[in-house]
Motif scaffolding. Sequence first.
Motif: not given
Length: 132
Positions: A67-87, A93-96
């Motif tokens: 019920d949850r998938i999390e991705l992390r990605w980055e490029v120079p000067g930028f990082r994102e961690t995003g979470t997807w929930t399946i209910g 739901g999506h948050s980052f």
Amino acid sequence: MERATLVIPADPNRIRAVLLDPRALPLWNEAFLGVDGPPHPAVGQQYTLRVRPGLSGRLEYTAIEPDRIELRWEVPGFRETGTWTIGEAGLVGHSFTQAGPLAALLRTAYRGIATVRLERLADCVGQLRLVD
């Protein structure tokens, strides 16, 4: 942190199939130009990522749960961690969170993007053709 939810009227397995297809992420995430790596993700597996406007970096799945998938990605000067929930009942739901100097510059451009990503995910899920 940006977050949103959307009801996607589809089987949770269809939603998971789209989220767990790393090389197809550019089909519904406009920031991504390309993702290179294995077709089936595993936690910690590194993918080469190209994003607009031509920056290169890396992407990885940091959690793959029913019920949850999390991705992390980055490029120079930028990082994102995003979470997807399946209910239940198709509630997704999506948050980052984002960090880095480029993220600070782009902060206003990312307002509302969680909703946009969910809508694009829903479109992609609707077009998915599963092969048994």
